[in-house]
Design a protein around this motif. Structure first.
Motif, PDB file in Angstrom:
ATOM      1  N   LYS A   1       0.836  -1.207   0.000  1.00 47.68           N
ATOM      2  CA  LYS A   1       0.000   0.000   0.000  1.00 47.68           C
ATOM      3  C   LYS A   1       0.867   1.251   0.000  1.00 47.68           C
ATOM      4  N   THR A   2       0.615   2.133  -0.960  1.00 50.65           N
ATOM      5  CA  THR A   2       1.333   3.411  -1.025  1.00 50.65           C
ATOM      6  C   THR A   2       0.345   4.569  -0.997  1.00 50.65           C
ATOM      7  N   ASP A   3       0.895   5.748  -0.717  1.00 52.55           N
ATOM      8  CA  ASP A   3       0.077   6.953  -0.788  1.00 52.55           C
ATOM      9  C   ASP A   3       0.175   7.531  -2.196  1.00 52.55           C
ATOM     10  N   ALA A   4      -0.367   8.710  -2.395  1.00 52.47           N
ATOM     11  CA  ALA A   4      -0.402   9.311  -3.727  1.00 52.47           C
ATOM     12  C   ALA A   4       0.984   9.620  -4.274  1.00 52.47           C
ATOM     13  N   TRP A   5       1.987   9.657  -3.407  1.00 49.73           N
ATOM     14  CA  TRP A   5       3.350   9.983  -3.830  1.00 49.73           C
ATOM     15  C   TRP A   5       4.211   8.737  -4.001  1.00 49.73           C
ATOM     16  N   GLY A   6       3.643   7.569  -3.713  1.00 55.57           N
ATOM     17  CA  GLY A   6       4.391   6.331  -3.860  1.00 55.57           C
ATOM     18  C   GLY A   6       5.066   5.853  -2.599  1.00 55.57           C
ATOM     19  N   ARG A   7       4.865   6.571  -1.480  1.00 55.03           N
ATOM     20  CA  ARG A   7       5.444   6.141  -0.204  1.00 55.03           C
ATOM     21  C   ARG A   7       4.588   5.042   0.427  1.00 55.03           C
ATOM     22  N   THR A   8       5.263   4.128   1.097  1.00 48.58           N
ATOM     23  CA  THR A   8       4.561   3.124   1.887  1.00 48.58           C
ATOM     24  C   THR A   8       4.295   3.703   3.273  1.00 48.58           C
ATOM     25  N   SER A   9       3.854   2.843   4.180  1.00 48.07           N
ATOM     26  CA  SER A   9       3.612   3.287   5.557  1.00 48.07           C
ATOM     27  C   SER A   9       4.913   3.625   6.276  1.00 48.07           C
ATOM     28  N   ASN A  10       6.041   3.250   5.708  1.00 49.85           N
ATOM     29  CA  ASN A  10       7.352   3.673   6.214  1.00 49.85           C
ATOM     30  C   ASN A  10       7.885   4.747   5.275  1.00 49.85           C
ATOM     31  N   PRO A  11       8.143   5.959   5.744  1.00 49.23           N
ATOM     32  CA  PRO A  11       8.469   7.068   4.851  1.00 49.23           C
ATOM     33  C   PRO A  11       9.764   6.914   4.056  1.00 49.23           C
ATOM     34  N   CYS A  12      10.636   5.988   4.437  1.00 49.24           N
ATOM     35  CA  CYS A  12      11.858   5.799   3.645  1.00 49.24           C
ATOM     36  C   CYS A  12      11.729   4.637   2.661  1.00 49.24           C
ATOM     37  N   ILE A  13      10.546   4.015   2.620  1.00 47.60           N
ATOM     38  CA  ILE A  13      10.323   2.890   1.706  1.00 47.60           C
ATOM     39  C   ILE A  13       9.213   3.257   0.729  1.00 47.60           C
ATOM     40  N   TRP A  14       9.475   3.035  -0.542  1.00 50.62           N
ATOM     41  CA  TRP A  14       8.556   3.359  -1.632  1.00 50.62           C
ATOM     42  C   TRP A  14       8.212   2.073  -2.379  1.00 50.62           C
ATOM     43  N   ALA A  15       7.186   2.105  -3.223  1.00 52.81           N
ATOM     44  CA  ALA A  15       6.841   0.921  -4.015  1.00 52.81           C
ATOM     45  C   ALA A  15       6.231   1.349  -5.344  1.00 52.81           C
ATOM     46  N   ALA A  16       6.425   0.497  -6.357  1.00 53.30           N
ATOM     47  CA  ALA A  16       5.892   0.790  -7.693  1.00 53.30           C
ATOM     48  C   ALA A  16       5.748  -0.497  -8.487  1.00 53.30           C
ATOM     49  N   GLY A  17       4.836  -0.463  -9.456  1.00 48.15           N
ATOM     50  CA  GLY A  17       4.650  -1.588 -10.359  1.00 48.15           C
ATOM     51  C   GLY A  17       3.562  -2.550  -9.909  1.00 48.15           C
ATOM     52  N   ASP A  18       3.627  -3.781 -10.405  1.00 44.01           N
ATOM     53  CA  ASP A  18       2.589  -4.787 -10.132  1.00 44.01           C
ATOM     54  C   ASP A  18       2.380  -5.043  -8.653  1.00 44.01           C
ATOM     55  N   CYS A  19       3.414  -4.823  -7.846  1.00 47.55           N
ATOM     56  CA  CYS A  19       3.320  -5.148  -6.416  1.00 47.55           C
ATOM     57  C   CYS A  19       2.632  -4.063  -5.611  1.00 47.55           C
ATOM     58  N   ALA A  20       2.392  -2.876  -6.181  1.00 41.48           N
ATOM     59  CA  ALA A  20       1.984  -1.709  -5.398  1.00 41.48           C
ATOM     60  C   ALA A  20       0.542  -1.299  -5.666  1.00 41.48           C
ATOM     61  N   THR A  21      -0.155  -0.891  -4.609  1.00 46.90           N
ATOM     62  CA  THR A  21      -1.453  -0.247  -4.759  1.00 46.90           C
ATOM     63  C   THR A  21      -1.291   1.246  -4.493  1.00 46.90           C
ATOM     64  N   PHE A  22      -2.212   2.023  -5.043  1.00 50.84           N
ATOM     65  CA  PHE A  22      -2.121   3.476  -4.901  1.00 50.84           C
ATOM     66  C   PHE A  22      -3.519   4.078  -4.989  1.00 50.84           C
ATOM     67  N   PRO A  23      -3.703   5.304  -4.478  1.00 51.84           N
ATOM     68  CA  PRO A  23      -5.024   5.927  -4.531  1.00 51.84           C
ATOM     69  C   PRO A  23      -5.401   6.300  -5.967  1.00 51.84           C
ATOM     70  N   HIS A  24      -6.645   5.993  -6.327  1.00 48.11           N
ATOM     71  CA  HIS A  24      -7.168   6.360  -7.656  1.00 48.11           C
ATOM     72  C   HIS A  24      -8.634   6.694  -7.462  1.00 48.11           C
ATOM     73  N   GLY A  25      -8.953   7.996  -7.498  1.00 44.80           N
ATOM     74  CA  GLY A  25     -10.311   8.412  -7.157  1.00 44.80           C
ATOM     75  C   GLY A  25     -10.589   8.081  -5.701  1.00 44.80           C
ATOM     76  N   ASN A  26     -11.667   7.368  -5.463  1.00 48.00           N
ATOM     77  CA  ASN A  26     -12.033   6.990  -4.094  1.00 48.00           C
ATOM     78  C   ASN A  26     -11.532   5.597  -3.723  1.00 48.00           C
ATOM     79  N   ASP A  27     -10.752   4.998  -4.621  1.00 47.81           N
ATOM     80  CA  ASP A  27     -10.327   3.626  -4.405  1.00 47.81           C
ATOM     81  C   ASP A  27      -8.814   3.527  -4.225  1.00 47.81           C
ATOM     82  N   GLN A  28      -8.375   2.390  -3.719  1.00 48.51           N
ATOM     83  CA  GLN A  28      -6.966   2.016  -3.679  1.00 48.51           C
ATOM     84  C   GLN A  28      -6.824   0.860  -4.658  1.00 48.51           C
ATOM     85  N   ILE A  29      -6.090   1.091  -5.760  1.00 50.31           N
ATOM     86  CA  ILE A  29      -6.064   0.090  -6.825  1.00 50.31           C
ATOM     87  C   ILE A  29      -4.639  -0.364  -7.119  1.00 50.31           C
ATOM     88  N   ARG A  30      -4.561  -1.470  -7.840  1.00 49.47           N
ATOM     89  CA  ARG A  30      -3.285  -1.990  -8.311  1.00 49.47           C
ATOM     90  C   ARG A  30      -3.440  -2.273  -9.794  1.00 49.47           C
TER      91      ARG A  30
END
Length: 404
Positions: A260-289
Motif C-alpha cells: 500500500k502506497t500513498d499518492a506519492w508512492g510512499r509506503t507506511s514507512n516514509p523511507c520505503i517506496w513501491a511501484a509496479g505490479d506489487c503496489a497499490t495506490f489511490p485512484h479516485g475513491n479507491d486504492q487500486i493496483r
C-alpha cells in the motif's frame, strides 16, 4: 557494509524505470538495482507472443544494454535475492552482503498463480508465463500436433492460445467463469475474441470447472469437475498473479492487495517506496493496483521524482494492449463499474467497445482500430464524454468527438 542513497529491489520494468529516471533527473548519489534473475532488466509483454514464437531474439528484450548501468553508475546486482529488510536500521541482506539505504524502492513484481499441488498444479509438464526462464522451458513443447490445455481465459491465456494455434497445436482453453475475459472486458469484447479463436480452431470451454490436472510423473490431461477428461501433452496456467509482498510484510510495511502506497508512492514507512505490479495506490475513491507496463513505468518515474523532492502525486492514465493473431487490442481507461456499453464498427473488420458509468466515458477497447483508441484515450484523460449515440453512429467522424 555498502551504503547506498537509493536501493531498488526488483529489476523489472518498474525497478529499471525508477533507477534510470533518477539518473536522468541528475541524481548523482549511489544507486543499486537488485534483481533475482540472471538477465538485465527486460520487457515482459513480448514473452508470450513474439519471443515464444521465436520471432524476437533474447537481446531484443533487454530494456538497456548491460553496459548502460555501468556507464550511469547504477550498481546492478543480478541473480541476487534480498532475504531480509530491517526498516529500523535501513539495511537489507542481499546474498552474503548487507547493504544500507536512505531510500528503498520495492518493485518486486508478482508471481503467476498455479492450481494447488493437490490438484496437480506442480506436476512436471505444467507451466506459467512470467519470465524468460518460463518461456525457455515451455518453448520446446510448442510442436505441431501436440495437445495443449490452457487453464484461464484472460489475456495471457488467450495470447498463449493464439501462439499455439499459429504453430498448429491442438488447443483447448478452459475458463471457470461464465465467459472468457469475465473480469476485464464486456461481453461484446469477449465475443469478438471467442469468434477470433474459434476461427483459428481453438476449443474454448466456458463455465467449466477443473477437478485436477492428471498424470503421475508428468501432466497428461485435465479432469473436469463433471468427470470429463481432456488429454494434454502439457498444461499452461493463466489464472492471474499474486503481488510479491513478502519483503514488505517482513519490513512491517502495510499491505492491502499489494504494497500500500500513498499518492506519492510512499509506503507506511516514509523511507520505503513501491511501484509496479506489487503496489497499490489511490485512484479516485479507491486504492487500486494496475498490472501493466504503462503503470510500471509511470508510477516508478513518479517515485523517482518524489525521492528528489518533487511532491508530485501520481495520476494514473491506464492503458493496456494485447496481440492475438492479426488483431491488436488497445485498451484505454478502466471499465470498473460500467453501466452502459456502446459498440462501434470501424473499417476492414475493426471495432471498438466504449464503456460508460453514470453517462461518463471511462474506458474503451479497440480491436485493430488505433484511431478509436487514441480518440477515446484523449477523451477519457480530458474528462469529456460524447453522447453514446454519437459514438455508435459510424457516420460520426471520430475526431469530431474531441470537440464535444
Amino acid at each position: 557494509m555498502t551504503n547506498y542513497a537509493v536501493i531498488v529491489v526488483g529489476a523489472g520494468q518498474a525497478g529499471c524505470s525508477a533507477a534510470v529516471k533518477l539518473r536522468n533527473l541528475g541524481y548523482d548519489r549511489p544507486i543499486a538495482l537488485i534483481g533475482e534473475e540472471a538477465h538485465p532488466p527486460y520487457q515482459r509483454p513480448p514473452l508470450s507472443k513474439a519471443y515464444l514464437l521465436g520471432e524476437l531474439p533474447r537481446d531484443r528484450l533487454f530494456l538497456r544494454p548491460e553496459s548502460f548501468f555501468d556507464e550511469h553508475q547504477i550498481d546492478l546486482h543480478l541473480n541476487q535475492r534480498v532475504t531480509d529488510i530491517s526498516a529500523d536500521d535501513q539495511t537489507l541482506v542481499c546474498g552474503a552482503q548487507t547493504l544500507a539505504f536512505e531510500h528503498l524502492v520495492l518493485a518486486t513484481g508478482s508471481t503467476p498463480n498455479r492450481l494447488p499441488a493437490s490438484m496437480g498444479g506442480t506436476l512436471p509438464g505444467t507451466f506459467t508465463i512470467r519470465g524468460i526462464a518460463d518461456i525457455d522451458a515451455i518453448a520446446p513443447e510448442f510442436k505441431p500436433g501436440r495437445k495443449i490445455v490452457i487453464i484461464g481465459g484472460g489475456y495471457i491465456g488467450l495470447e498463449v492460445a493464439a501462439v499455439a494455434a499459429k504453430l498448429d497445436l491442438d488447443v483447448t482453453l478452459i475458463e471457470a467463469a461464465p465467459r472468457i475475459l469475465q473480469r476485464v472486458a464486456a461481453s461484446e469484447t469477449a465475443q469478438f475474441f471467442r469468434e477470433l479463436h474459434g476461427a483459428n480452431n481453438v476449443r474454448i470451454l466456458e463455465d467449466t470447472k477443473i477437478a485436477r490436472v492428471t498424470g503421475e510423473d508428468h501432466a497428461d490431461g485435465v479432469e473436469l469437475a463433471n468427470g470429463d477428461m481432456i488429454p494434454a501433452d502439457f498444461v499452461v496456467f493463466g489464472i492471474g498473479i499474486t503481488p510479491n509482498t513478502v519483503l514488505a510484510e517482513a519490513a512491517g510495511v502495510a499491505v492491502e492487495n499489494g504494497i500500500k502506497t500513498d499518492a506519492w508512492g510512499r509506503t507506511s514507512n516514509p523511507c520505503i517506496w513501491a511501484a509496479g505490479d506489487c503496489a497499490t495506490f489511490p485512484h479516485g475513491n479507491d486504492q487500486i493496483r494496475l498490472e501493466s507496463v504503462g503503470n510500471a513505468i509511470d508510477q516508478a518515474e513518479a517515485v523517482a521524482e518524489n525521492i528528489m523532492g518533487a511532491s508530485k502525486p501520481y495520476k494514473a492514465k491506464p492503458w493496456f494492449w494485447s496481440d492475438q493473431y492479426h488483431v491488436k487490442l488497445q485498451i484505454a481507461g478502466l471499465n470498473t463499474g460500467y453501466d452502459q456499453i456502446v459498440s462501434r464498427q470501424g473499417d476492414d473488420g475493426a471495432s471498438s467497445v466504449w464503456y460508460y458509468r453514470d453517462a461518463q466515458l471511462i474506458a474503451a477497447d479497440a480491436m485493430n482500430d488505433p484511431r478509436a483508441y487514441m480518440v477515446a484515450k484523449r477523451l477519457i484523460e480530458s474528462g469529456k464524454s460524447p453522447h453514446p449515440e454519437m459514438v455508435a453512429d459510424t457516420e460520426t467522424d471520430l475526431k469530431s468527438l474531441l470537440k464535444v
